[in-house]
Write an enzyme that holds these catalytic residues in place. Structure first.
Site, PDB file in Angstrom:
ATOM      1  N   THR A 284      43.601 -22.079 -20.590  1.00  0.00           N
ATOM      2  CA  THR A 284      42.050 -21.433 -20.722  1.00  0.00           C
ATOM      3  C   THR A 284      42.007 -20.897 -19.241  1.00  0.00           C
ATOM      4  OG1 THR A 284      40.993 -22.802 -21.166  1.00  0.00           O
ATOM      5  CG2 THR A 284      42.136 -21.574 -23.339  1.00  0.00           C
TER       6      THR A 284
ATOM      7  N   GLU B  52      44.538 -18.555 -26.770  1.00  0.00           N
ATOM      8  CA  GLU B  52      44.455 -19.406 -27.448  1.00  0.00           C
ATOM      9  C   GLU B  52      45.322 -18.467 -28.822  1.00  0.00           C
ATOM     10  OE1 GLU B  52      41.958 -19.295 -26.028  1.00  0.00           O
ATOM     11  OE2 GLU B  52      40.812 -21.681 -25.465  1.00  0.00           O
TER      12      GLU B  52
ATOM     13  N   LYS C 290      18.686 -14.928 -26.882  1.00  0.00           N
ATOM     14  CA  LYS C 290      18.284 -15.129 -27.673  1.00  0.00           C
ATOM     15  C   LYS C 290      16.637 -14.970 -27.322  1.00  0.00           C
ATOM     16  CE  LYS C 290      21.719 -18.548 -29.413  1.00  0.00           C
ATOM     17  NZ  LYS C 290      22.061 -18.977 -28.240  1.00  0.00           N
TER      18      LYS C 290
ATOM     19  N   TRP D 119      18.738 -12.198 -31.657  1.00  0.00           N
ATOM     20  CA  TRP D 119      20.433 -11.943 -30.750  1.00  0.00           C
ATOM     21  C   TRP D 119      20.138 -10.751 -29.771  1.00  0.00           C
ATOM     22  CZ3 TRP D 119      25.026 -14.644 -33.167  1.00  0.00           C
ATOM     23  CH2 TRP D 119      24.797 -15.787 -33.360  1.00  0.00           C
TER      24      TRP D 119
HETATM   25  P1  AMP Z   1      40.851 -15.682 -22.011  1.00  0.00           P
HETATM   26  O1  AMP Z   1      41.432 -16.547 -22.618  1.00  0.00           O
HETATM   27  O2  AMP Z   1      41.211 -16.085 -20.143  1.00  0.00           O
HETATM   28  O3  AMP Z   1      42.113 -14.428 -22.408  1.00  0.00           O
HETATM   29  O4  AMP Z   1      40.353 -14.974 -22.103  1.00  0.00           O
HETATM   30  C1  AMP Z   1      39.218 -14.511 -23.909  1.00  0.00           C
HETATM   31  C2  AMP Z   1      37.798 -14.253 -24.084  1.00  0.00           C
HETATM   32  O5  AMP Z   1      37.916 -12.627 -23.382  1.00  0.00           O
HETATM   33  C3  AMP Z   1      37.595 -13.597 -25.347  1.00  0.00           C
HETATM   34  O6  AMP Z   1      36.987 -15.209 -26.535  1.00  0.00           O
HETATM   35  C4  AMP Z   1      36.716 -12.959 -24.894  1.00  0.00           C
HETATM   36  O7  AMP Z   1      35.443 -13.029 -24.915  1.00  0.00           O
HETATM   37  C5  AMP Z   1      36.718 -11.723 -23.574  1.00  0.00           C
HETATM   38  N1  AMP Z   1      37.232 -11.007 -24.006  1.00  0.00           N
HETATM   39  C6  AMP Z   1      38.895 -10.544 -24.362  1.00  0.00           C
HETATM   40  N2  AMP Z   1      39.290  -9.201 -24.358  1.00  0.00           N
HETATM   41  C7  AMP Z   1      37.592  -8.780 -24.260  1.00  0.00           C
HETATM   42  C8  AMP Z   1      37.242  -7.740 -25.619  1.00  0.00           C
HETATM   43  N3  AMP Z   1      38.667  -6.972 -25.455  1.00  0.00           N
HETATM   44  N4  AMP Z   1      36.531  -7.412 -25.831  1.00  0.00           N
HETATM   45  C9  AMP Z   1      35.270  -8.185 -25.026  1.00  0.00           C
HETATM   46  N5  AMP Z   1      35.537  -9.395 -25.011  1.00  0.00           N
HETATM   47  C10 AMP Z   1      36.703 -10.211 -24.358  1.00  0.00           C
END
Ligand code: AMP
Length: 543
Positions: free
Chosen positions: A185, A330, A438, A443
């Protein structure tokens, strides 16, 4: 009683076998790091992948060993994935945009034995060579003519290394739950964590991605994953495209607007995918040049929230369908995509955009729930925010070398995202749980404010963070990067939001900056932004 069907383990290398047999001539076109365009096809990719497998085995790489790749999207990178996993070793994509010490950390944590890399990254590897003792060999994606001088021990040009194998080799067979790939990640919140995909999860996930309501590729498509293979399992496209027999265009290192436009046009790409910042670059370029996108049918946008204005421009100006996607490393990574269910199919104009801006609904193989802080399910009414949790056969159940339990009692993984789900199952992400503002116990969604602000014609990028406030705990601060050459006042930007949001959501102030910090996967780095504005005093708090 058991079923009487054949035992046919879901192994990833079966995908490239299928593509070579059924779509062997379909082109795989890459912008090479050396410069010129390179064309091959699935039959040839499979032949070379078998040689990668044979050659790795000769180097002593065995079942369960990790082989790192630090590379852009190219045919060599793709065939290496199949070669590595075809002997039960594990491709470990390393994101070159991570900080150097994070790269060192994850290579050591994964205990990678071999690294396959582009010429571009040799200076980086030379710098950290002493700190990554598990790496026995560096295989450089080039031929001997393009191999630079390097101080790296045991560095070989890929083409020479590969030439030592004749391809008279058969894939290994093993249980479908065997590890196939690994991706850390990006550490948006906390240190990197290793996610380990299995052959089974990758195959099931690629089949899921192929549904028309998701990425939806067919044998008539020409797919261009601009999203790098090192970002969240390459959004499954390295498996889904050959599974569908879709042609592939791989953009290499150049991801700027004009370079992407050239590939979209020259190769008549029909479907492409990347994070919003890439499309911002393309759309800005098209605005300048007046270019058109006549062949492009669908653009998949995810990784962070896709601004409403971007959806509207693609659809209304260029006639390209936008599929907004949400997911995470994940989750292999696709969790939801926003296509229209029957209930929404007749919508037009703003009502349609209201839906398309959501992250969408989950496919078979992804189950979602939203819960309150006590873990109780909350209703799918499209209004109540909750913590988003997921489960399914391509969702992580643990991190690499980490004993902590990451699932709740029902087996759901907490995504760290906060959102609403409406009665038809459409997810709307309102924030990362750590980024929610917050204010007075209520929120405020930073994502919603950002989406609205980037709709202003002078705004290039917007971020909203909570800033300390003596009365309300936190109040929103809008941070803006203006488009080149533009000038705007705070009042003008706030007036633009008026009437579009509840009054108490209105940011208390606007800060103009040259640049907003991003993570290695193109997301706004809220932790850095909050640190930058740590001592900021809002006008409403100064009294
Ligand atoms: P990653 O593992 O680097 O792909 O990051 C995942 C995170 O990116 C998710 O848990 C979200 O917080 C954010 N994310 C991915 N796609 C979107 C989306 N379309 N809109 C908002 N947040 C997103």
């Amino acid at each position: 009683m058991l079923g009487l069907m054949q035992d046919w383990p879901l192994l990833c290398h079966r995908i490239i076998d299928h593509a070579a047999t059924n779509a062997g001539d379909q082109p795989v076109i890459s912008r090479s790091i050396e410069g010129p365009m390179h064309t091959t096809n699935y039959a040839e990719i499979r032949r070379r992948a078998l040689r990668v497998a044979q050659r790795l085995e000769r180097d002593g790489v065995r079942l369960g060993d990790r082989v790192a790749t630090l590379a852009w999207n190219s045919w060599r990178h793709l065939e290496s994935w199949y070669g590595i996993l075809g002997i039960g070793a594990i491709y470990h994509t390393v994101n070159p945009r991570l900080f150097t010490d994070q790269i060192v950390w994850i290579i050591n944590h994964a205990e990678d034995r071999v690294i396959m890399t582009d010429v571009t990254f040799l200076p980086l590897l030379e710098k950290i060579a002493d700190q990554i003792p598990t790496i026995e060999r560096t295989i450089v994606y080039c031929d001997s003519a393009h191999m630079p001088q390097t101080s790296l021990r045991n560095a070989v040009p890929y083409e020479d290394w590969l030439a030592e194998a004749d391809g008279d080799f058969a894939w290994k067979s093993f249980d479908e739950n065997t590890a196939a790939g690994m991706c850390y990640t990006s550490g948006t919140t906390g240190g990197p964590k290793g996610v380990v995909y299995s052959h089974r999860s990758n195959v099931l996930h690629a089949m899921t991605a192929l549904r028309p309501d998701m990425i939806g590729l067919s044998g008539r498509d020409i797919a261009m994953p601009v999203v790098p293979l090192f970002h969240a399992n390459g959004w499954a496209i390295g498996f889904a495209a050959p599974m569908a027999g879709a042609a592939l265009v791989l953009p290499g290192q150049k991801l700027d607007g004009p370079s992407i436009y050239q590939l979209l046009t020259d190769y008549k790409v029909t479907c492409t995918a990347a994070v919003p910042t890439v499309w911002l670059g393309l759309l800005q370029d098209l605005e300048k040049t007046g270019g058109k996108l006549p062949n492009l049918r669908r653009v998949v946008i995810g990784g962070s929230a896709c601004p409403r204005a971007m959806i509207s421009t693609f659809q209304n100006v260029y006639g390209v369908e936008v599929t907004h996607a949400w997911g995470m490393t994940e989750m292999s990574p696709l969790g939801t995509t926003c296509s229209l269910k029957a209930e929404y199919a007749a919508l037009k104009g703003d009502a349609l955009l209201d839906v398309l801006q959501k992250q969408g609904h989950s496919p078979f193989c992804v189950e979602m729930k939203i819960t309150d802080d006590q873990g109780r399910r909350i209703p799918w009414d499209g209004k109540t925010f909750g913590r988003l949790k997921v489960r399914g056969p391509a969702v992580a159940k643990a991190y690499f070398k980490d004993d902590s339990n990451i699932l709740d009692e029902e087996g759901f993984f907490d995504t760290g995202d906060v959102g609403t789900i409406d009665r038809y199952g459409y997810l709307n992400i309102t924030d990362r749980s750590k980024d929610v503002i917050k204010s007075g116990g209520e929120w405020i969604s930073s994502i919603e404010l950002e989406n609205l602000a980037v709709g202003h014609p002078k705004v290039a990028e917007a971020a909203v963070i909570g800033v300390r406030h003596p009365k309300w705990d936190e109040r929103p601060l809008l941070v803006i990067v203006l488009k080149p050459g533009e000038k705007a006042s705070k009042e003008e930007l706030l007036a633009f939001l008026e009437g579009k949001i509840a009054k108490w959501w209105m940011p208390d102030d606007v800060a103009f900056v040259k640049e907003i910090p991003h993570t290695a996967t193109g997301k706004i780095l809220k932790t850095a932004l909050r640190a930058q504005f740590k001592d900021y005093v809002l006008p409403s708090a100064a009294a």
